[in-house]
Design a protein around this motif. Structure first.
Motif, PDB file in Angstrom:
ATOM      1  N   THR A 184     -12.853   8.796   1.115  1.00 45.88           N
ATOM      2  CA  THR A 184     -12.584  10.192   1.443  1.00 45.88           C
ATOM      3  C   THR A 184     -13.857  11.033   1.396  1.00 45.88           C
ATOM      4  OG1 THR A 184     -10.347   9.991   0.595  1.00 45.88           O
ATOM      5  CG2 THR A 184     -11.228  12.205   0.742  1.00 45.88           C
TER       6      THR A 184
ATOM      7  N   THR B 127      -9.871  11.300   5.429  1.00 46.41           N
ATOM      8  CA  THR B 127      -9.276  10.233   4.623  1.00 46.41           C
ATOM      9  C   THR B 127      -9.120   8.983   5.491  1.00 46.41           C
ATOM     10  OG1 THR B 127      -6.932  10.588   5.156  1.00 46.41           O
ATOM     11  CG2 THR B 127      -7.884  12.008   3.448  1.00 46.41           C
TER      12      THR B 127
ATOM     13  N   ASP C 196      -4.007   7.723   0.387  1.00 46.25           N
ATOM     14  CA  ASP C 196      -5.364   8.074   0.825  1.00 46.25           C
ATOM     15  C   ASP C 196      -6.143   8.708  -0.323  1.00 46.25           C
ATOM     16  OD1 ASP C 196      -5.456   7.784   3.969  1.00 46.25           O
ATOM     17  OD2 ASP C 196      -3.469   8.494   3.399  1.00 46.25           O
ATOM     18  N   ILE C 197      -5.428   9.492  -1.134  1.00 40.23           N
ATOM     19  CA  ILE C 197      -6.063  10.154  -2.275  1.00 40.23           C
ATOM     20  C   ILE C 197      -5.226   9.877  -3.520  1.00 40.23           C
ATOM     21  CG2 ILE C 197      -6.839  12.368  -3.250  1.00 40.23           C
ATOM     22  CD1 ILE C 197      -6.848  13.465  -0.340  1.00 40.23           C
TER      23      ILE C 197
END
Lengths: 183, 155
Positions: free
Chosen positions: A2, A22, A140-141
Motif C-alpha cells: 500500500t 492498494t 488490502d489493509i
C-alpha cells in the motif's frame, strides 16, 4: 504494498486529497468505508456497492475469526474471493469488539483473553495473533491491535494505554515483516 | 471518538494530526454523521467508516439533502415524491416515499435494502463532493455551508 500519495492540499483548511494505492484498488481520499461486519455490507450485494461507486469497505476481524474462522476464509482464497468483492478491503484488528462485545475479559501486556459472544468459548487475541488472523483473511489493509482507555479517563490510565499500544505495534511489525502476504 | 462529545473529538484529531507524519493516511474509526465527516476532513482526516448508513437504512431513516427522513411516519402515507428529489440513486429514481413507507410497515425485506442503498449512495456522493471541492479550492465554503445545513446528529 500500500502506498499513499497526497495529491492536493487545501489552502484554507487542513483538508487534503490523496491516492491510497492498494493491491486491489486505488482509493481516492477523503473516502468513506461502508461496514461489512460479517463479510457483507448488510442487505447490499457487491454489484450494488460497485454501482454506487464504493471503493473500499471494512470487515471485522473479531466476527470473522469466530465465524466462519479465518482459516475457512483463507481456504476459500481470502475475503475478496469469499465475498466476491474486487475492490479494496480494510480489516480492523478485532480489538474493539473483543473489549466491547465480550464478557470475562482478561487483559495483560500479552493480549486479550475473552469469551465469544456467540457460544462463550475462550479465545486469545495478541498483537501477533491479530496479524496472523488478518494475514489469513487477506485484506488490502490490516490494522494492528491497540489498547485504549475508557472515556473519561485519568492521565496515568491514558498513558499506560498509549505505551501498551506502542509496544503492541512494535510486536505486530515484527510478525508482519516475516509475512509473505503482508510484508 | 465513540462516546465523546464532537468538540472533544475535533480537539483530539488536531492533537494527533500535529504529531503523526503528514505523508501517511489518517483514519478516524467509527466517524460518523455527515457533519462530523465534513468537520474532520477540514482537520486533515482521510478515511472514515461507520454503520450509520446501513443501520439507519434498515430501520427506515434516510439521509437526504434536506435533512433526515423517518420514512415510517404517517405524513408519507400518500407521498409521491422520492426520498430525496436531488438524489440520482436507484431508490430515488424509482420509488416513492409512500411505497417505501408501505414496505417498512409490511415488514418487507426490500424496505431496508432500498433505504440502505440510498444512504450508502448519499455518503459516497458526499465524499466525492468533498474531493471535488478540495481539488477546486472551494472546500472551506462547502464545509461551512454543509455544517449549517446538516443536522443529522440531533434527534
Amino acid at each position: 504494498m500500500t502506498r499513499f500519495t497526497v495529491t492536493k492540499e487545501d489552502r484554507k483548511t487542513n483538508a487534503r486529497c490523496g491516492r491510497l494505492k492498494t493491491k486491489h484498488f486505488v482509493v481516492q481520499t477523503p473516502n468513506f468505508m461502508p461496514v461489512a461486519t460479517q463479510a457483507t455490507v448488510k442487505t447490499q450485494s457487491p454489484a450494488d456497492l460497485k454501482k454506487i461507486g464504493v471503493q473500499i469497505i471494512i470487515c471485522n476481524t473479531y466476527h470473522l475469526m469466530l465465524r466462519p474462522s479465518s482459516s475457512v476464509i483463507n481456504r476459500l482464497g481470502g475475503l475478496h474471493h469469499f465475498m466476491n468483492w474486487e475492490r479494496a478491503i480494510l480489516t480492523d484488528s478485532g480489538g474493539f469488539q473483543a473489549y466491547s462485545l465480550t464478557d470475562l475479559r482478561k487483559i495483560t501486556d500479552e493480549g486479550i483473553e475473552f469469551s465469544s459472544h456467540l457460544d462463550g468459548s475462550r479465545h486469545f487475541l495478541s498483537p501477533e495473533i491479530a496479524v496472523t488472523v488478518q494475514e489469513e483473511l487477506k485484506p488490502d489493509i490490516a490494522m494492528c491491535l491497540d489498547f485504549f482507555s475508557s472515556y473519561p479517563t485519568e492521565f496515568l490510565e491514558a498513558r499506560i494505554a498509549v505505551e501498551r499500544t506502542v509496544n503492541w505495534a512494535t510486536r505486530s511489525l515484527e510478525v508482519k515483516k516475516k509475512s509473505p502476504y503482508l510484508a | 471518538m465513540i462516546g465523546e462529545p464532537p468538540s472533544l473529538t475535533a480537539e483530539m484529531v488536531d492533537e494527533v494530526n500535529e504529531v503523526i507524519p503528514p505523508n501517511k493516511p489518517r483514519y478516524l474509526m467509527g466517524c460518523g454523521y455527515p457533519e462530523d465527516i465534513v468537520e474532520a476532513v477540514g482537520r486533515g482526516v482521510d478515511l472514515f467508516d461507520c454503520v450509520l448508513p446501513t443501520r439507519n437504512g434498515r430501520t427506515g431513516m434516510a439521509f437526504t439533502s434536506h435533512g433526515k427522513i423517518i420514512i415510517k411516519g404517517s405524513r408519507y402515507a400518500a407521498d409521491k415524491a422520492p426520498l430525496d428529489k436531488k438524489c440520482a440513486c436507484y431508490t430515488c429514481r424509482n420509488f416513492s416515499r409512500a411505497y417505501l413507507r408501505h414496505l417498512f410497515n409490511a415488514g418487507e425485506a426490500l424496505a431496508g435494502r432500498l433505504v440502505s442503498y440510498h444512504n450508502i449512495y448519499f455518503y459516497t456522493k458526499l465524499m466525492s463532493d468533498i474531493r471535488k471541492h478540495i481539488s477546486s479550492g472551494t472546500f472551506a465554503t462547502f464545509s461551512k455551508k454543509s455544517k449549517q445545513k446538516f443536522d443529522f446528529r440531533n434527534p
